[in-house]
Design an enzyme around this catalytic site. Structure first.
Site, PDB file in Angstrom:
ATOM      1  N   GLY A  34      67.494  63.172  20.130  1.00  0.00           N
ATOM      2  CA  GLY A  34      68.517  63.310  21.156  1.00  0.00           C
ATOM      3  C   GLY A  34      69.841  63.757  20.574  1.00  0.00           C
ATOM      4  N   HIS A  35      70.213  63.164  19.433  1.00  0.00           N
ATOM      5  CA  HIS A  35      71.434  63.602  18.758  1.00  0.00           C
ATOM      6  C   HIS A  35      71.303  65.047  18.274  1.00  0.00           C
ATOM      7  CE1 HIS A  35      71.732  59.121  18.125  1.00  0.00           C
ATOM      8  NE2 HIS A  35      72.929  59.377  18.616  1.00  0.00           N
ATOM      9  N   GLN A  59      82.871  47.727  20.694  1.00  0.00           N
ATOM     10  CA  GLN A  59      81.969  47.829  21.842  1.00  0.00           C
ATOM     11  C   GLN A  59      80.752  46.924  21.721  1.00  0.00           C
ATOM     12  OE1 GLN A  59      81.715  52.117  20.897  1.00  0.00           O
ATOM     13  NE2 GLN A  59      79.551  51.985  21.466  1.00  0.00           N
ATOM     14  N   LYS A 148      72.295  60.439  28.901  1.00  0.00           N
ATOM     15  CA  LYS A 148      71.617  59.140  28.928  1.00  0.00           C
ATOM     16  C   LYS A 148      72.622  58.013  29.115  1.00  0.00           C
ATOM     17  CE  LYS A 148      70.101  56.635  25.500  1.00  0.00           C
ATOM     18  NZ  LYS A 148      70.443  55.253  25.945  1.00  0.00           N
ATOM     19  N   ASP A 149      73.756  58.115  28.444  1.00  0.00           N
ATOM     20  CA  ASP A 149      74.846  57.153  28.638  1.00  0.00           C
ATOM     21  C   ASP A 149      75.753  57.699  29.743  1.00  0.00           C
ATOM     22  OD1 ASP A 149      74.230  55.251  26.416  1.00  0.00           O
ATOM     23  OD2 ASP A 149      74.506  57.049  25.215  1.00  0.00           O
ATOM     24  N   VAL A 175      67.240  63.489  26.370  1.00  0.00           N
ATOM     25  CA  VAL A 175      66.024  63.903  25.669  1.00  0.00           C
ATOM     26  C   VAL A 175      65.019  62.755  25.745  1.00  0.00           C
ATOM     27  CG1 VAL A 175      65.047  64.658  23.475  1.00  0.00           C
ATOM     28  CG2 VAL A 175      67.342  65.394  24.145  1.00  0.00           C
ATOM     29  N   LEU A 183      65.127  58.785  24.585  1.00  0.00           N
ATOM     30  CA  LEU A 183      65.404  58.516  23.182  1.00  0.00           C
ATOM     31  C   LEU A 183      66.648  57.651  23.049  1.00  0.00           C
ATOM     32  CD1 LEU A 183      64.685  61.911  21.383  1.00  0.00           C
ATOM     33  CD2 LEU A 183      63.203  59.935  21.679  1.00  0.00           C
ATOM     34  N   SER A 184      66.566  56.672  22.161  1.00  0.00           N
ATOM     35  CA  SER A 184      67.678  55.764  21.896  1.00  0.00           C
ATOM     36  C   SER A 184      67.520  55.213  20.492  1.00  0.00           C
ATOM     37  CB  SER A 184      67.688  54.608  22.900  1.00  0.00           C
ATOM     38  OG  SER A 184      68.595  53.590  22.506  1.00  0.00           O
TER      39      SER A 184
END
Length: 282
Positions: A34-35, A59, A148-149, A175, A183-184
């Site tokens: 994803g990155h 965070q 995604k975020d 992604v 993806l995470s």
């Protein structure tokens, strides 16, 4: 050649040496495909790419996974090099927060207290504070964030607009694995059974998309998503499943909408979202 820098002074010198447009990709490391998609998008839309790798303590809540969050810097650097990044900024915590914590924070407003912000109090204060700080340090023309975020992306866009920050925010589609799992970096925490259970989250969202495509209204879309989640394997503790407009305001009756979900699978918190098109009502 990718230049690795750890201090604000070295970053400033490296940034001054870049000619042409600059795109920034902000990460907490533990880079995955994803990155890499974010990096490719940045490389296509900017002459130079700056990557920030910083596990931001602001965070993380007191019971969250700051200490165990993966930090494979050598692997991350190799991904950045392959992607053609010009500069990687990987500061230690005291470099960005010499006094331990900032004395001035960015307030995300009401949206920052909802959804992820309700489950993780103070989370978006920390996110927006570090994003604004990194925008000031990297001075990009464009900044790339994954959809995604989605709540983070929406809040960053609001912050940039409201505070007149001269940067274009570019959203990049989520992604997914071939089976649909978003993806995470936290997916690596999932056990084999947990990973199977986690598919219920993306499956529920896709059920909502299918219902909308079939002409379902907002209530029926949510019902379809809940039904798919209930029919999935055990082990998923739902936090929220909501339908909103694209700006995360109360859900529309027709037109573009966003279906968002968050859940715990074991000790791992996962989030996901999809775009939904609600049929016109006659």
């Amino acid at each position: 050649m990718t230049e690795l820098v750890h201090t604000r002074a070295d970053l400033a010198a490296a940034r001054d040496g870049l000619t042409g447009t600059v795109g920034v990709v902000m990460t907490m490391g533990a880079l995955h495909s994803g990155h890499e998609t974010l990096l490719r998008a940045a490389r296509e839309q900017a002459d130079n790419v700056v990557v920030t790798i910083f596990v931001n303590p602001l965070q993380f809540g007191p019971d969250e996974d700051f200490d165990r969050y993966p930090r494979p810097l050598d692997e991350d650097l190799e991904i950045c090099r392959r992607a053609g990044a010009a500069v990687v900024f990987a500061p230690a915590v005291p470099e960005l927060y010499p006094q331990g914590q900032p004395r001035v924070w960015v307030n995300p407003g009401q949206l920052g207290e909802e959804l992820e912000g309700q489950s993780r109090p103070g989370f978006f204060h920390g996110v927006l504070t570090v994003v604004l700080k990194l925008l000031q340090l990297t001075r990009p023309d464009r900044a790339f964030f994954g959809e995604k975020d989605y709540q983070q992306l929406t809040l960053v866009r609001r912050m940039v607009r409201d505070l007149e920050v001269p940067v274009e925010i570019v959203g990049v589609p989520t992604v997914r694995e071939p089976d649909g799992l978003a993806l995470s970096s936290r997916n690596r925490y999932l056990s084999p059974d947990g990973r199977t259970a986690a598919l219920s989250l993306s499956g529920a969202l896709q059920a909502g998309v299918a219902a909308a495509a079939g002409g379902a209204d907002a209530g029926a879309v949510l019902a379809a998503a809940h039904a798919a989640l209930d029919a999935g394997p055990p082990g998923v503790q739902l936090d929220y499943l909501v339908l909103t407009d694209p700006e995360l305001e109360p859900g529309p009756v027709t037109g573009p909408a966003r279906l968002l979900a968050a859940a715990w699978v074991g000790t791992t918190r996962l989030i996901d979202n999809v775009s939904v098109q609600l049929a016109p009502r006659y």
